[in-house]
Every structure is written in structure tokens, then in C-alpha cells.
Design a protein around this motif. Structure first.
Motif, mmCIF file in Angstrom:
data_model
loop_
_atom_site.group_PDB
_atom_site.id
_atom_site.type_symbol
_atom_site.label_atom_id
_atom_site.label_comp_id
_atom_site.label_asym_id
_atom_site.label_seq_id
_atom_site.Cartn_x
_atom_site.Cartn_y
_atom_site.Cartn_z
ATOM 1 N N UNK A 39 66.173 80.261 9.380
ATOM 2 C CA UNK A 39 67.510 80.490 8.832
ATOM 3 C C UNK A 39 67.459 80.615 7.316
ATOM 4 N N UNK A 40 66.655 79.773 6.668
ATOM 5 C CA UNK A 40 66.541 79.844 5.205
ATOM 6 C C UNK A 40 65.980 81.188 4.756
ATOM 7 N N UNK A 41 64.963 81.671 5.460
ATOM 8 C CA UNK A 41 64.375 82.968 5.106
ATOM 9 C C UNK A 41 65.392 84.085 5.299
ATOM 10 N N UNK A 42 66.131 84.036 6.399
ATOM 11 C CA UNK A 42 67.120 85.083 6.671
ATOM 12 C C UNK A 42 68.282 85.031 5.685
ATOM 13 N N UNK A 43 68.701 83.841 5.292
ATOM 14 C CA UNK A 43 69.766 83.741 4.292
ATOM 15 C C UNK A 43 69.283 84.241 2.934
ATOM 16 N N UNK A 44 68.031 84.018 2.628
ATOM 17 C CA UNK A 44 67.453 84.597 1.416
ATOM 18 C C UNK A 44 67.527 86.112 1.473
ATOM 19 N N UNK A 45 67.167 86.685 2.603
ATOM 20 C CA UNK A 45 67.225 88.138 2.758
ATOM 21 C C UNK A 45 68.660 88.647 2.670
ATOM 22 N N UNK A 46 69.575 87.935 3.284
ATOM 23 C CA UNK A 46 70.971 88.383 3.334
ATOM 24 C C UNK A 46 71.587 88.426 1.938
ATOM 25 N N UNK A 47 71.250 87.404 1.130
ATOM 26 C CA UNK A 47 71.855 87.309 -0.197
ATOM 27 C C UNK A 47 71.008 87.951 -1.291
ATOM 28 N N UNK B 65 38.563 76.296 10.791
ATOM 29 C CA UNK B 65 38.723 75.281 11.826
ATOM 30 C C UNK B 65 40.163 75.187 12.321
ATOM 31 N N UNK B 66 40.859 76.327 12.263
ATOM 32 C CA UNK B 66 42.245 76.399 12.736
ATOM 33 C C UNK B 66 42.266 76.984 14.140
ATOM 34 N N UNK B 67 42.837 76.243 15.071
ATOM 35 C CA UNK B 67 43.003 76.779 16.431
ATOM 36 C C UNK B 67 44.126 77.800 16.466
ATOM 37 N N UNK B 68 45.232 77.512 15.763
ATOM 38 C CA UNK B 68 46.344 78.456 15.700
ATOM 39 C C UNK B 68 47.320 78.037 14.611
ATOM 40 N N UNK B 69 48.147 78.992 14.214
ATOM 41 C CA UNK B 69 49.221 78.766 13.239
ATOM 42 C C UNK B 69 50.562 79.066 13.903
ATOM 43 N N UNK B 70 51.545 78.226 13.696
ATOM 44 C CA UNK B 70 52.930 78.554 14.038
ATOM 45 C C UNK B 70 53.572 79.136 12.784
ATOM 46 N N UNK B 71 54.093 80.355 12.893
ATOM 47 C CA UNK B 71 54.497 81.118 11.712
ATOM 48 C C UNK B 71 55.928 81.626 11.849
ATOM 49 N N UNK B 72 56.711 81.457 10.786
ATOM 50 C CA UNK B 72 58.025 82.095 10.682
ATOM 51 C C UNK B 72 57.821 83.434 9.974
ATOM 52 N N UNK B 73 58.094 84.502 10.678
ATOM 53 C CA UNK B 73 57.953 85.827 10.078
ATOM 54 C C UNK B 73 59.166 86.148 9.224
ATOM 55 N N UNK B 74 59.102 87.279 8.532
ATOM 56 C CA UNK B 74 60.209 87.703 7.672
ATOM 57 C C UNK B 74 61.469 87.982 8.464
ATOM 58 N N UNK B 75 61.329 88.253 9.753
ATOM 59 C CA UNK B 75 62.481 88.512 10.612
ATOM 60 C C UNK B 75 63.073 87.246 11.208
ATOM 61 N N UNK B 76 62.498 86.106 10.867
ATOM 62 C CA UNK B 76 62.969 84.841 11.420
ATOM 63 C C UNK B 76 62.341 84.490 12.750
ATOM 64 N N UNK B 77 61.521 85.373 13.296
ATOM 65 C CA UNK B 77 60.809 85.061 14.529
ATOM 66 C C UNK B 77 59.794 83.951 14.299
ATOM 67 N N UNK B 78 59.590 83.138 15.311
ATOM 68 C CA UNK B 78 58.579 82.090 15.263
ATOM 69 C C UNK B 78 57.502 82.457 16.270
ATOM 70 N N UNK C 145 58.189 90.013 -2.331
ATOM 71 C CA UNK C 145 59.218 90.209 -3.354
ATOM 72 C C UNK C 145 60.213 89.057 -3.425
ATOM 73 N N UNK C 146 60.779 88.649 -2.298
ATOM 74 C CA UNK C 146 61.714 87.523 -2.325
ATOM 75 C C UNK C 146 60.996 86.191 -2.469
ATOM 76 N N UNK C 147 59.714 86.151 -2.141
ATOM 77 C CA UNK C 147 58.888 84.972 -2.391
ATOM 78 C C UNK C 147 57.769 85.391 -3.364
ATOM 79 N N UNK C 148 58.113 85.567 -4.638
ATOM 80 C CA UNK C 148 57.157 86.162 -5.586
ATOM 81 C C UNK C 148 56.112 85.194 -6.108
ATOM 82 N N UNK C 149 56.258 83.895 -5.848
ATOM 83 C CA UNK C 149 55.350 82.922 -6.429
ATOM 84 C C UNK C 149 53.988 82.888 -5.769
ATOM 85 N N UNK C 150 53.042 82.308 -6.463
ATOM 86 C CA UNK C 150 51.665 82.125 -6.044
ATOM 87 C C UNK C 150 50.930 83.465 -6.033
#
Length: 537
Positions: free
Chosen positions: A117-125, A222-235, A520-525
């Protein structure tokens, strides 16, 4: 038809992970509809009632609207400026440069869908955001967003084991001491950080050097898997068999592909260890460097040994401090006997649990100072390593007048066993190969007191590395790889992975994030297109 049509009635509401849906975002993707599928009706939020769609990112009220919206939906999980929650966030960074950043608001999610939701609200605004795991980077905006939304993962701090205890599922709000503390009662650990307060997130995504790396490789291997929030809000869950391209990219590619809300790491046995710092005077430096090289060359013989050597000046005395760690409780293993034979002025070695070890090393990383890390890598050459140390000490007078300055150069080996492990589970994005042989990671670390001295410190390190790199090239021992977790804001680690890997990372990012939200919306690092700061000295 938009992206969410692929869900076929299955939603991510309530923390359900969508592991087998298309991650591709359709051209007519609708942010408001995506939010609605997560239970957020945009037009019921007062701050958004005047928004007709995605606004210009330069709109003055974008972040005011975004933070007001987050507050409307999540209440006390959002902290505005001049509140205790906000001060707790800004006041808990390792480096002062990060502490000085003033986001518009701080959001502390507790479940993965809230991150969506935070990522999508960032995109919306159009409001920029940053995400913080441990917050151990040393430059402005790395994990806090100036004037934007800072997502603080602090409350996403679960550590759980699967049924056979082979995989630990770790929330991004954990520091390594909290991970090790949770796993220690089971006699287990994960391949993780060496200081207590280092966060899980950036450490794994940038590589991750561990006490156990000669046995198992870096954390990213040594990572078996990552749970990821994509730019579309999908997990989605990225693994060797599910979204393997994203899984590969996250292993060294940093924060460019999504926000990771769970790190599923393979566990390792963790008996009591032995180690500490053995400190030497300048008269012993040549022998110390020879011992350092011999331990690297014997890493394939005994993978339990881990080392780094720091060269520094204390009250006018030049010292070498060798941190010698053995992952079994053995006081004098054969691989460290050369070090033990060199006369030392002090030695802090003792038996330690992993938790005790990272807490002990925390004292080497004090909070509340201005900080910089700045690394390069070179091929191993003993004469060159000695020359670099002499050159470093010859240039220290350039910062002698800087209040509180403590410049240090640290040597570590990226050994053949570590390089071989980088092919595990389909390989990582770092571009390092075992065929190159061991390489040396050297980085300058410095802390100081006053902002007015920033450029003096940066100019000192930059001029030092200019000399070192020129000498390395003349000897044919230069190497392009830059370790992201130590990189300065003036460096481009992704470029050091090689042209082919950089191009592939860009392709993967475009596939999962065609709107370039995480660029672009997360320009840091460290982004895929260059260094955070391009100033030259």
C-alpha cells in the motif's frame, strides 16, 4: 484489463504471498484499482480527493498527500515531524549524514501488504520513498527519504524456522544480533553480518561477508528465497525455481527490483567460536601482510578461518589490528599460527558465542559520527599490499587537522572458496569468478566530527585511491569490482559487475518494474544507472 486481472479472485490481502502470478505490469495498470484490491478505497481518503491520477513528482503537496493518506489508513503506524516516533527514527541511524535527513513522515508497517500500500500510494501521489532495514549506510538518503516517505521495517522483525529447521524466515526489521539470538537456542545461525546492529536487508542484497563465508559463501549465496513487493504492489516469492531471474538479480543487485519483506535463509550449525583482535606495531607490518596472504591461500584447506586486517594510527603510533576469527572453539588453529608467532602489543582473543562476537565488534562501529566507507578491489600481490599501506600512512597528515578524524584502511580476502560458492543456486549478480583467483577487498573507513570537514575527508580518500588505482593498473593488478555494502556515494558498484551483468540487471528491472518506480520514486542508495553523487574532487 489491468495487472490485477491475473489474480483470478486471489488477492494479497491478509498477507497471502502470490508466488505464481505474472509479475508483468500491463500498459493500462491502474494504481487506484490495485489499492482497492488491497482494501484501500482511494476516493474515501480526504487527502486524495483532489487527485485525479498520478501527479507530477515535483508537485509540492505530493508528500503531504501521501503521508496524510498513510495516516488515514494506518493511524499510529505513521509518525509526522516533531513527534517521538519520528525522532526515534532519525536519532537511531549509525551515521550523522543519515540522521540529518528529514523525511516528511515515517511509516512503520507490520505486514507485507502494508508495504504494498505504501508503494502504491507513493506512485499515486508521486511522493518519493526510501526503505530502512538497519540503516547502516554512510551517506544522505541511502535509507531515509529527504522530504518523502521513510518506510521503517523495524516492526517486521519475526524470525521463524521451517519444520526441519533448514531455513530461517527473517523479517527485514531484524539486526543480525536479533537473528543470531533467535537461532542460537537451536544451535543454528545464518550466514550473516559481523556487527550487532547491521540490518539484514541491505547486507544480503549487496553481498554479505560473514564469519562463515569460507565455508558457505556470502549471505546472498545462502538465500533460499525472497518475499518481494513489486512496483505493482504484488507480493511474490523469488527463488531458484520461481522467478529465478529476479532471485538472481536480488543477490547483489541492491534495492532496484522491489522491497524485500522476508529473507528465507538457509541455516548453518553454529558452535562456540574463538577469536579477537591481535594488534601489532609498524615494525611487524610486512610479516602481518605475509600472514594475511598465507591465510587467504590456505582458505581451501581450512574454511573455519576468517580474517581482516585494519591499519590505523592511534596517538601518533601506527598499528595493524588483525581480527582473527575461527568458527570452532579452537584457540590456536594451524592456519593462524604465523599470526600467533608475530610479537603483538595486545590480543583480545577468547571463546565467544556468535551473539557475543557481534556484540563485541559493535564497539568498532560507534554511532553518532560522520562516516564514510570507500572500497576498491585488486588482485593479490604482496609487494603492492605493502606499498598501499605505506602510501596510506604518508597521506594521513592531509586530515590531521580534521576534528575527530580516524582514517583506517582494512584488508580482506575474497578467497577461492568464497568465489566458488558464488555459483550456488544459479549464481549471483556480482560478476566475480573463481577463475580470477583470490582478490583483495580493501576499503578506507573514516569517521569525523564536523560537516564543514566533509569535503576534506572525501578529497583525502579520493586522492589516495587515485594513486592506488594508478599503481594497480601499472602493475596489472587492478580489478573493477566494488563491494556495494562498503561503497561510497561517489561510486557505481553495479558498473563493476561487468557490462553483461549490468545490462541483464536493467532488463530484469524493466520486466518487473516497467514504470521504473524503484529507480525514480526510490532514488536513494545505488541505482542501476550510476553513482548516487557524481561530484568529482
Amino acid at each position: 484489463m489491468h495487472l490485477w486481472s491475473f489474480l483470478g479472485g486471489i488477492s494479497a490481502i491478509g498477507g497471502v504471498t502470490l508466488a505464481h502470478v505474472s509479475p508483468s505490469e500491463m500498459d493500462n495498470f491502474n494504481i487506484a484499482s490495485a489499492l482497492e484490491h488491497l482494501g484501500v478505497e482511494v476516493w474515501k481518503i480526504p487527502a486524495l480527493q483532489s487527485f485525479s491520477g498520478v501527479q507530477s513528482r515535483s508537485t509540492e503537496n505530493a508528500c503531504s498527500a501521501a503521508c496524510a493518506s498513510l495516516n488515514f489508513v494506518f493511524g499510529s503506524k505513521v509518525s509526522a515531524q516533531d513527534t517521538a516516533g519520528y525522532s526515534n527514527f532519525t536519532g537511531s541511524f549509525w551515521s550523522v549524514q543519515q540522521e540529518e535527513v528529514q523525511p516528511h513522515c515515517v511509516f512503520r508497517p507490520t505486514v507485507n501488504t502494508e508495504v504494498s500500500i505504501a508503494v502504491l500510494l507513493s506512485r499515486f501521489t508521486g511522493c518519493e520513498f526510501a526503505a530502512r532495514s538497519g540503516g547502516h549506510a554512510a551517506f544522505t538518503g541511502a535509507s531515509s527519504s529527504p522530504g518523502g516517505i521513510s518506510i521503517w521495517f523495524k516492526d517486521m522483525n519475526e524470525v521463524t524456522l521451517n519444520e526441519d529447521k533448514s531455513v530461517a524466515s527473517i523479517g527485514p526489521g531484524n539486526s543480525w544480533v536479533s537473528v543470531y539470538s533467535a537461532l542460537e537456542p537451536y544451535g543454528l545461525a545464518a550466514v550473516g553480518g559481523r556487527a550487532a546492529s547491521i540490518g539484514v536487508g541491505g547486507f544480503v542484497l549487496g553481498g554479505g561477508i560473514s564469519y562463515h563465508s569460507n565455508l558457505y559463501g556470502w549471505a546472498c549465496d545462502n538465500v533460499e528465497s525472497f518475499e518481494v513487493v513489486t512496483a505493482s504492489g504484488l507480493i511474490i516469492t523469488a527463488s531458484e525455481s520461481s522467478y529465478p531471474d529476479l532471485y538472481w538479480a536480488l543477490r547483489g543487485g541492491g534495492n532496484n527490483f522491489g522491497l524485500v519483506t522476508k529473507y528465507n535463509l538457509y541455516t548453518i550449525p553454529c558452535p562456540e567460536m574463538y577469536g579477537g583482535a591481535r594488534t601489532f606495531l609498524q615494525t611487524e607490518f610486512k610479516e602481518v601482510i605475509n600472514a594475511f596472504i598465507n591465510v587467504i591461500n590456505n582458505a581451501s584447506v581450512d574454511g573455519h578461518a576468517q580474517q581482516y586486517v585494519a591499519f590505523l594510527q592511534v596517538n601518533g603510533t601506527n598499528l595493524a589490528s588483525a581480527e582473527l576469527t575461527y568458527t570452532l572453539n579452537v584457540a590456536n588453529p594451524e592456519i593462524f599460527k604465523q599470526y600467533r608467532s608475530i610479537p603483538a602489543v595486545s590480543d583480545t582473543s577468547s571463546s565467544k558465542t556468535l551473539v557475543q562476537y557481534v556484540e563485541y565488534l559493535e564497539t568498532d562501529n560507534p554511532f553518532g559520527l560522520r562516516e564514510v566507507y570507500w572500497p576498491i578491489t585488486v588482485h593479490m600481490d604482496e609487494d603492492f599490499l605493502n606499498w598501499v599501506v605505506k602510501t596510506f600512512y604518508s597521506m594521513i597528515p592531509q586530515v590531521a587537522h580534521v576534528s575527530g578524524a580516524m582514517p583506517v584502511i582494512i584488508y580482506q580476502g575474497i578467497t577461492e572458496p568464497i568465489l566458488k560458492k558464488m555459483t550456488n543456486y544459479g549464481g549471483n549478480a556480482l560478476g566475480l569468478k573463481a577463475s580470477t583467483g583470490p582478490i583483495i577487498l580493501m576499503h578506507v573507513s573514516c569517521w569525523w566530527t564536523n560537516e564543514s570537514d566533509d569535503n576534506t575527508v572525501y578529497e583525502f580518500i579520493n586522492s589516495f585511491w587515485d594513486k592506488v588505482i594508478a599503481q594497480a593498473k601499472s602493475l596489472g593488478v587492478d580489478n573493477d569490482y566494488i563491494y556495494m555494502n562498503y561503497a561510497s556515494m561517489f561510486q557505481d558498484p553495479v558498473a563493476g559487475y561487468g557490462d553483461a551483468n549490468k545490462a541483464l540487471l536493467k532488463k530484469i528491472a524493466k520486466n518487473y518494474d516497467p514504470a521504473a518506480v524503484y529507480q525514480t520514486l526510490q532514488p536513494g542508495y545505488f541505482k542501476l544507472n550510476g553513482a548516487p553523487v557524481t561530484d568529482s574532487f
